[in-house]
Design an enzyme around this catalytic site. Structure first.
Site, PDB file in Angstrom:
ATOM      1  CG  HIS A 288      -2.036  -1.075   1.033  1.00 22.56           C
ATOM      2  ND1 HIS A 288      -1.996  -2.284   1.694  1.00 22.56           N
ATOM      3  CD2 HIS A 288      -3.155  -1.097   0.258  1.00 22.56           C
ATOM      4  CE1 HIS A 288      -3.052  -3.002   1.339  1.00 22.56           C
ATOM      5  NE2 HIS A 288      -3.768  -2.307   0.473  1.00 22.56           N
ATOM      6  CG  ASP A 312      -8.258  -3.537   1.953  1.00 27.58           C
ATOM      7  OD1 ASP A 312      -8.008  -2.322   1.810  1.00 27.58           O
ATOM      8  OD2 ASP A 312      -7.718  -4.416   1.261  1.00 27.58           O
ATOM      9  CG  ASP A 332     -15.063  -2.825  -2.791  1.00 27.64           C
ATOM     10  OD1 ASP A 332     -13.863  -3.023  -2.553  1.00 27.64           O
ATOM     11  OD2 ASP A 332     -15.859  -3.751  -3.057  1.00 27.64           O
ATOM     12  CG  ASP A 366     -19.109  -2.138 -12.135  1.00 25.38           C
ATOM     13  OD1 ASP A 366     -18.267  -2.984 -11.827  1.00 25.38           O
ATOM     14  OD2 ASP A 366     -19.201  -1.627 -13.273  1.00 25.38           O
ATOM     15  CB  ALA A 367     -14.780   0.530 -10.398  1.00 23.31           C
ATOM     16  CG  ASP A 384      -6.005  -1.577  -3.825  1.00 24.75           C
ATOM     17  OD1 ASP A 384      -5.287  -2.490  -4.274  1.00 24.75           O
ATOM     18  OD2 ASP A 384      -6.265  -1.455  -2.607  1.00 24.75           O
TER      19      ASP A 384
END
Length: 520
Positions: A288, A312, A332, A366-367, A384
């Site tokens: 990260h 996360d 996400d 949804d991205a 990511d």
């Protein structure tokens, strides 16, 4: 018209006229047979995609072999005797047993007999498909005793298609999120045995060995009911051997399987999505820091940051170290991933409660759809996402996706994407770089050593101005430094750039490259 019961000592040797009740039961049986058949097909395809990756490949083979097996079963059925009711009931019993345990068999074959996994998978497809195929001619013949063959075929096929529709809708919307893969197969097996029991009762006068068949059905009913009831324990047992470490959290969402494990010896914790490791607490900071700090260290505005993926909260934790970042949008697709990132104690400790920050807004979307909508322009975009191991994720590394991101970037905006391993998936890494270069004027590739993953790569892209030759990090880090960043842009001979295609939605090259690279 009333049915004429056969002799009590032998099964019925001649076709008997059906009552309206018996006809109704047969028609209902057709609906349930189709429903169960399509769900078994989906379960096997999903498990294989989960364990082996490449969902298009797995589902294509599953569907193809299943349809072939159904045809084979229909052909075999012509060699059966005319004890249609008895034959149908025994076939339903066999499907209940084989189909009911198919999921747990696959999950146990993978860790204990990996070389035999494909053999087990194709054997299950062949057996279940053949058994389902045997039923259609039998039921068609039985119904023709009440109605014409033309009407019988029409009824059987129409109900078969309706049952397949119900099953294909129920699996992703109801069965998978609520029961998971293992309990779903047990539950569908229960439906098969209920169908068998219903026919045993309704056609009991056709069966000389009625009591024995009834006892067999009841025994299997109890067995499958117990498997459903203890399904969570069976699932944990399978997961224990699949992941080896202790499973501390597991859930099947509408979108994916989320599993967190903890090592008994080192207390190391890991997150898996659909069987693919996402991070380890031992070294996640390395990943990260390399994903976030290089892009945020480049001079220019960085008030508005978009994170695609990263539910996360670990990438957000690093972004929040910059006081001049005013707004973080995190997208996400899975609301459960966002929930555990915010509420699961282990993740809260690890991400330092980043998901609860007032500067962060999370979107369960949804991205691809999110970035294609009009909205604010972002100064930095951080991608990511999981590796492109299937066609659904492939679109998030496509030329079309990067073009949409370009439209949502501020004039001096920069994008960075995790790009898999330039060592293990060399062509994948450079395909992502090549695809970014199709959309943006300048790209920068670099890599870092992540013990849990190996050598891992990242690609940055921008339009205005070339990338600086130096980086300065004015925030506390545990791994990355100015010197390591400069070294990370130098690739060894076995990771240097190779010719690679541009990935697009119309010509999805990336996920097949990913599968091929991992086989080398």
């Amino acid at each position: 018209m009333s049915s004429i019961p056969p002799s009590s000592s032998t099964d019925c040797d001649e076709p008997q006229p059906l009552t309206d009740r018996q006809t109704g039961v047969l028609l209902f049986s057709i609906l349930m047979v189709a429903l169960c058949g399509i769900v078994y097909e989906l379960i096997i395809g999903t498990v294989s995609s989960y364990l082996l990756g490449n969902s298009v490949y797995q589902f294509s083979l599953t569907i193809g072999f299943f349809m072939f097996s159904m045809g084979l079963g229909s052909l075999i059925s012509k060699y059966f005797d005319n004890q249609y009711v008895r034959n149908f009931i025994f076939i339903e019993i066999a499907i209940a047993l084989v189909g009911g345990i198919c999921s747990v068999l696959l999950f146990m074959a993978f860790p204990f007999a990996r070389v035999l996994y494909e053999l087990v998978m194709y054997s299950l497809i062949l057996m279940i498909g053949a058994l389902v195929g045997m039923e259609i001619p039998i039921l068609t013949t039985l119904l023709s005793q009440k109605i014409s063959m033309k009407e019988s075929i029409a009824n059987v096929l129409s109900l078969d298609y309706v049952g397949a529709l119900i099953g294909s809708v129920a699996f992703p919307l109801l069965l998978l999120p609520s029961l998971g893969l293992i309990q779903s197969s047990f539950a569908i097996g229960l439906i098969n045995i209920f169908v068998a029991l219903m026919n045993v009762f309704v056609f009991r006068h056709y069966l000389s060995n009625y009591k024995n068949i009834l006892a067999l059905c009841l025994g299997i009913l109890v067995l499958l009911a117990a498997c459903v009831f203890y399904g969570s324990y069976i699932t944990r047992f399978a997961e224990k051997h699949l992941y080896f470490d202790q499973v501390i959290y597991s859930t099947q969402t509408k979108y994916q399987k989320l599993v967190m494990t903890r090592s008994v010896t080192t207390r190391e914790q890991r997150l898996y999505i659909d069987g693919h490791i996402q991070f380890s607490t031992r070294d996640e900071y390395r990943y990260h820091e390399n994903l976030v700090h290089p892009i945020l260290s480049i001079p220019g505005p960085r008030e508005k940051v978009l994170i695609l993926g990263g539910g996360d909260g670990l990438a957000a934790r690093e972004v929040l170290k910059y006081d001049d970042v005013e707004l973080i949008h995190l997208v996400d697709i899975d609301p459960e991933m966002l929930r555990i990132g915010k509420d699961l104690p282990m993740l809260k400790r690890l991400n330092e409660k980043s998901m609860s920050s007032e500067r962060l807004t999370a979107f369960s979307e949804d991205a691809f759809s999110f970035i294609n909508q009009p909205g604010i322009l972002y100064d930095r975009v951080i991608i990511d996402m999981p590796d492109p191991h299937n066609e659904a994720i492939n679109k998030l590394y496509s030329r079309e996706f990067y073009t949409m991101i370009k439209r949502r970037l501020a004039p001096e905006g920069i994008v960075v994407s995790q790009s898999s391993s330039p060592f293990f998936t060399r062509r994948v890494f450079w395909c992502i770089e090549n695809t970014l270069a199709e959309v943006f004027d300048h790209t920068l590739s670099y890599h870092a050593s992540i013990p849990s993953f190996g050598i891992w790569g990242f690609n940055m892209a921008k339009n205005n101005g070339d990338f600086s030759g130096s980086f300065e990090f004015d925030i506390p880090t545990r791994s990355i430094t100015e010197d390591t960043m400069m070294a990370s842009m130098i690739f060894a001979k076995d990771t240097m750039k190779v010719d690679s295609p541009v990935n697009s939605i119309m010509e999805p090259k990336l996920y097949q490259l990913y599968i091929d690279d991992l086989r080398i």
